[in-house]
Scaffold this motif. Structure first.
Motif, PDB file in Angstrom:
ATOM      1  N   ALA A 180      14.746 -54.913  29.630  1.00 38.34           N
ATOM      2  CA  ALA A 180      14.175 -53.470  29.242  1.00 38.34           C
ATOM      3  C   ALA A 180      12.444 -54.371  29.972  1.00 38.34           C
ATOM      4  CB  ALA A 180      14.089 -53.522  27.731  1.00 38.34           C
ATOM      5  N   SER A 181      11.925 -53.075  30.088  1.00 42.24           N
ATOM      6  CA  SER A 181      10.773 -53.632  29.713  1.00 42.24           C
ATOM      7  C   SER A 181       9.874 -53.593  28.338  1.00 42.24           C
ATOM      8  CB  SER A 181       9.874 -52.199  30.519  1.00 42.24           C
ATOM      9  OG  SER A 181       8.558 -52.291  29.915  1.00 42.24           O
ATOM     10  N   ASN A 182       9.119 -54.793  28.399  1.00 48.65           N
ATOM     11  CA  ASN A 182       8.487 -54.920  27.484  1.00 48.65           C
ATOM     12  C   ASN A 182       7.281 -53.999  26.423  1.00 48.65           C
ATOM     13  OD1 ASN A 182       8.215 -56.496  24.731  1.00 48.65           O
ATOM     14  ND2 ASN A 182       6.014 -57.436  25.173  1.00 48.65           N
ATOM     15  N   GLN A 183       7.186 -53.176  27.376  1.00 46.61           N
ATOM     16  CA  GLN A 183       5.533 -52.508  27.292  1.00 46.61           C
ATOM     17  C   GLN A 183       6.051 -50.588  27.924  1.00 46.61           C
ATOM     18  OE1 GLN A 183       1.635 -53.365  29.004  1.00 46.61           O
ATOM     19  NE2 GLN A 183       0.880 -51.321  28.836  1.00 46.61           N
ATOM     20  N   LEU A 184       5.516 -49.916  26.869  1.00 52.86           N
ATOM     21  CA  LEU A 184       6.060 -48.618  27.195  1.00 52.86           C
ATOM     22  C   LEU A 184       6.314 -48.016  28.453  1.00 52.86           C
ATOM     23  CD1 LEU A 184       7.438 -45.727  26.408  1.00 52.86           C
ATOM     24  CD2 LEU A 184       5.432 -45.230  25.584  1.00 52.86           C
ATOM     25  N   LYS A 185       6.784 -47.596  29.157  1.00 53.91           N
ATOM     26  CA  LYS A 185       6.489 -47.351  30.936  1.00 53.91           C
ATOM     27  C   LYS A 185       6.776 -45.218  30.756  1.00 53.91           C
ATOM     28  CE  LYS A 185       7.376 -49.361  34.492  1.00 53.91           C
ATOM     29  NZ  LYS A 185       7.828 -49.832  35.692  1.00 53.91           N
ATOM     30  N   TYR A 186       6.409 -45.020  32.148  1.00 47.96           N
ATOM     31  CA  TYR A 186       6.406 -43.688  32.131  1.00 47.96           C
ATOM     32  C   TYR A 186       6.302 -42.918  33.773  1.00 47.96           C
ATOM     33  CZ  TYR A 186       1.501 -43.164  33.370  1.00 47.96           C
ATOM     34  OH  TYR A 186       0.336 -42.700  33.926  1.00 47.96           O
ATOM     35  N   ALA A 187       6.540 -42.278  34.292  1.00 45.22           N
ATOM     36  CA  ALA A 187       6.893 -41.829  35.703  1.00 45.22           C
ATOM     37  C   ALA A 187       7.072 -40.098  35.668  1.00 45.22           C
ATOM     38  CB  ALA A 187       8.139 -42.477  36.443  1.00 45.22           C
ATOM     39  N   ASN A 188       6.340 -39.578  36.417  1.00 45.30           N
ATOM     40  CA  ASN A 188       6.069 -38.136  36.765  1.00 45.30           C
ATOM     41  C   ASN A 188       7.297 -37.994  37.333  1.00 45.30           C
ATOM     42  OD1 ASN A 188       3.946 -37.929  35.461  1.00 45.30           O
ATOM     43  ND2 ASN A 188       2.365 -38.875  36.521  1.00 45.30           N
ATOM     44  N   LEU A 189       8.256 -37.601  36.872  1.00 44.80           N
ATOM     45  CA  LEU A 189       8.760 -36.888  38.068  1.00 44.80           C
ATOM     46  C   LEU A 189       9.332 -35.277  38.211  1.00 44.80           C
ATOM     47  CD1 LEU A 189      11.657 -39.351  36.541  1.00 44.80           C
ATOM     48  CD2 LEU A 189      10.662 -39.445  38.543  1.00 44.80           C
ATOM     49  N   PRO A 190       9.894 -35.042  39.696  1.00 43.46           N
ATOM     50  CA  PRO A 190       9.998 -33.026  39.546  1.00 43.46           C
ATOM     51  C   PRO A 190      11.371 -32.934  39.085  1.00 43.46           C
ATOM     52  CG  PRO A 190      10.757 -35.073  41.501  1.00 43.46           C
ATOM     53  CD  PRO A 190      10.038 -35.887  40.691  1.00 43.46           C
ATOM     54  N   VAL A 191      11.323 -31.932  38.630  1.00 44.37           N
ATOM     55  CA  VAL A 191      12.307 -31.481  37.729  1.00 44.37           C
ATOM     56  C   VAL A 191      13.357 -30.934  39.627  1.00 44.37           C
ATOM     57  CG1 VAL A 191      13.554 -30.137  36.603  1.00 44.37           C
ATOM     58  CG2 VAL A 191      11.997 -31.413  35.959  1.00 44.37           C
ATOM     59  N   ASN A 192      14.036 -30.537  40.014  1.00 42.81           N
ATOM     60  CA  ASN A 192      14.847 -30.365  40.955  1.00 42.81           C
ATOM     61  C   ASN A 192      16.144 -29.647  40.911  1.00 42.81           C
ATOM     62  OD1 ASN A 192      13.466 -32.623  43.204  1.00 42.81           O
ATOM     63  ND2 ASN A 192      14.865 -33.446  41.345  1.00 42.81           N
ATOM     64  N   SER A 193      15.966 -28.789  41.200  1.00 46.70           N
ATOM     65  CA  SER A 193      17.929 -27.732  41.544  1.00 46.70           C
ATOM     66  C   SER A 193      18.666 -28.597  41.198  1.00 46.70           C
ATOM     67  CB  SER A 193      18.103 -26.548  42.573  1.00 46.70           C
ATOM     68  OG  SER A 193      18.400 -27.287  43.672  1.00 46.70           O
ATOM     69  N   VAL A 194      19.813 -27.646  40.328  1.00 47.09           N
ATOM     70  CA  VAL A 194      20.944 -29.255  40.017  1.00 47.09           C
ATOM     71  C   VAL A 194      21.665 -29.091  40.942  1.00 47.09           C
ATOM     72  CG1 VAL A 194      22.801 -28.780  38.975  1.00 47.09           C
ATOM     73  CG2 VAL A 194      20.446 -27.536  37.552  1.00 47.09           C
ATOM     74  N   SER A 195      21.858 -28.518  42.248  1.00 44.26           N
ATOM     75  CA  SER A 195      21.992 -28.415  43.343  1.00 44.26           C
ATOM     76  C   SER A 195      22.357 -29.657  44.250  1.00 44.26           C
ATOM     77  CB  SER A 195      22.374 -27.835  44.358  1.00 44.26           C
ATOM     78  OG  SER A 195      21.176 -26.732  45.148  1.00 44.26           O
ATOM     79  N   ALA A 196      20.693 -29.905  44.289  1.00 46.79           N
ATOM     80  CA  ALA A 196      20.113 -30.677  44.500  1.00 46.79           C
ATOM     81  C   ALA A 196      20.904 -32.396  44.348  1.00 46.79           C
ATOM     82  CB  ALA A 196      18.345 -31.765  44.478  1.00 46.79           C
ATOM     83  N   CYS A 197      21.477 -32.895  43.049  1.00 47.41           N
ATOM     84  CA  CYS A 197      22.027 -34.155  43.070  1.00 47.41           C
ATOM     85  C   CYS A 197      22.991 -33.887  43.042  1.00 47.41           C
ATOM     86  CB  CYS A 197      22.676 -34.268  41.663  1.00 47.41           C
ATOM     87  SG  CYS A 197      20.563 -34.651  40.402  1.00 47.41           S
ATOM     88  N   ASP A 198      24.527 -32.855  44.404  1.00 47.43           N
ATOM     89  CA  ASP A 198      25.372 -32.557  44.806  1.00 47.43           C
ATOM     90  C   ASP A 198      26.013 -33.530  45.876  1.00 47.43           C
ATOM     91  OD1 ASP A 198      25.518 -30.214  42.792  1.00 47.43           O
ATOM     92  OD2 ASP A 198      26.015 -28.991  44.840  1.00 47.43           O
TER      93      ASP A 198
END
Length: 271
Positions: A180-198
């Motif tokens: 694990a990361s010892n310190q809290l991390k974050y990332a700004n991530l795009p929410v894509n259409s569900v089909s993008a993961c196909d």
């Protein structure tokens, strides 16, 4: 009064024991074969280190004293997390820490609560080794004191918009980190259409139940360590970290779609 009635319903339905099966079954047309878990818990790859109290709704879930999952504080005494984070785990083994920043260091902002019980979604199951209906609520034995370091986050008022949202947690900082990361991390991530993961993950995602988040090459997104953590936007939690691809964490991350489960969540927590 309403909360006492809900607690009685939890007990009578045996949904807070931490080891019971769902009391309802998925309708026949939604019942693919349930397979052994083949996918892995997910959290943050890339991104940046959070500053102190940047995400006051983020909680750390411990099992037998060790970091296990992340979660979102949605009421002073209720936590939203992933179903697989509580599946088969007795509530007496769980503690929840709010106001936390580093795993190894103690901050004066930290508060800890033990757990009264939990309930995972009654349709929770694994399909092609990956969880679906992967949401759960945890009822604490007491309420966290809300302040600058500890705050609740609202549930969605509508479907998740296709925009950048913020994921946070203490999980592996890169694929193959094996820790694990010892310190809290974050990332700004795009929410894509569900089909993008196909074609990128072990199975295609279920529209209305899951969100396809991040990038196909996994440059930022999920990795092992802190499933159940939040995907937040505009003061609301739209996603729960659910699953992704293998040890390398090199593609999209699947999040449970919170907007589809608001009614179920509020049947326990109240509005």
């Amino acid at each position: 009064m309403k909360q006492r009635m809900l607690l009685a319903a939890l007990v009578s339905a045996s949904l807070i024991t931490g080891c019971g099966e769902p009391t309802d079954e998925v309708p026949t047309e939604q019942q693919p074969a349930v397979e052994a878990t083949g996918q892995t818990e997910q959290e943050i790859v890339g991104g940046a280190y959070a500053y102190q109290n940047q995400f006051p709704y983020q909680v750390r879930i411990l099992v037998d004293g060790g970091t296990w999952c992340g979660g979102s504080l949605i009421k002073p005494n209720w936590v939203l997390t992933a179903g697989h984070c509580v599946d088969g785990i007795d509530p007496s083994r769980i503690t929840v820490v709010a106001g936390d920043h580093t795993i190894t260091g103690y901050e004066s902002t930290e508060q800890t609560q033990t757990v009264y019980g939990h309930a995972k979604h009654p349709y929770f199951q694994y399909i092609s080794g990956a969880p679906v209906y992967d949401v759960a609520v945890i009822l604490l034995n007491g309420s966290f004191w809300l302040n600058g370091a500890v705050q609740t986050i609202a549930l969605p008022a509508g479907p998740a918009p296709l925009t950048a949202m913020t994921a946070s947690g203490w999980g592996w900082p890169w694929g193959g980190a094996y820790g694990a990361s010892n310190q809290l991390k974050y990332a700004n991530l795009p929410v894509n259409s569900v089909s993008a993961c196909d074609g990128w993950l072990a199975r295609n995602l279920y529209a209305g139940l899951e969100l396809c988040v991040g990038y196909s090459n996994g440059i930022e997104g999920g990795c092992h360590g802190d499933s159940g953590g939040p995907l937040a936007y505009g003061g609301r939690v739209y996603g729960v970290v659910s699953w992704g691809r293998g040890v390398s964490c090199d593609s999209y991350t699947a999040f449970a779609d919170v907007s589809s489960h608001v009614s179920w969540i509020q049947s326990y927590t109240g509005p």
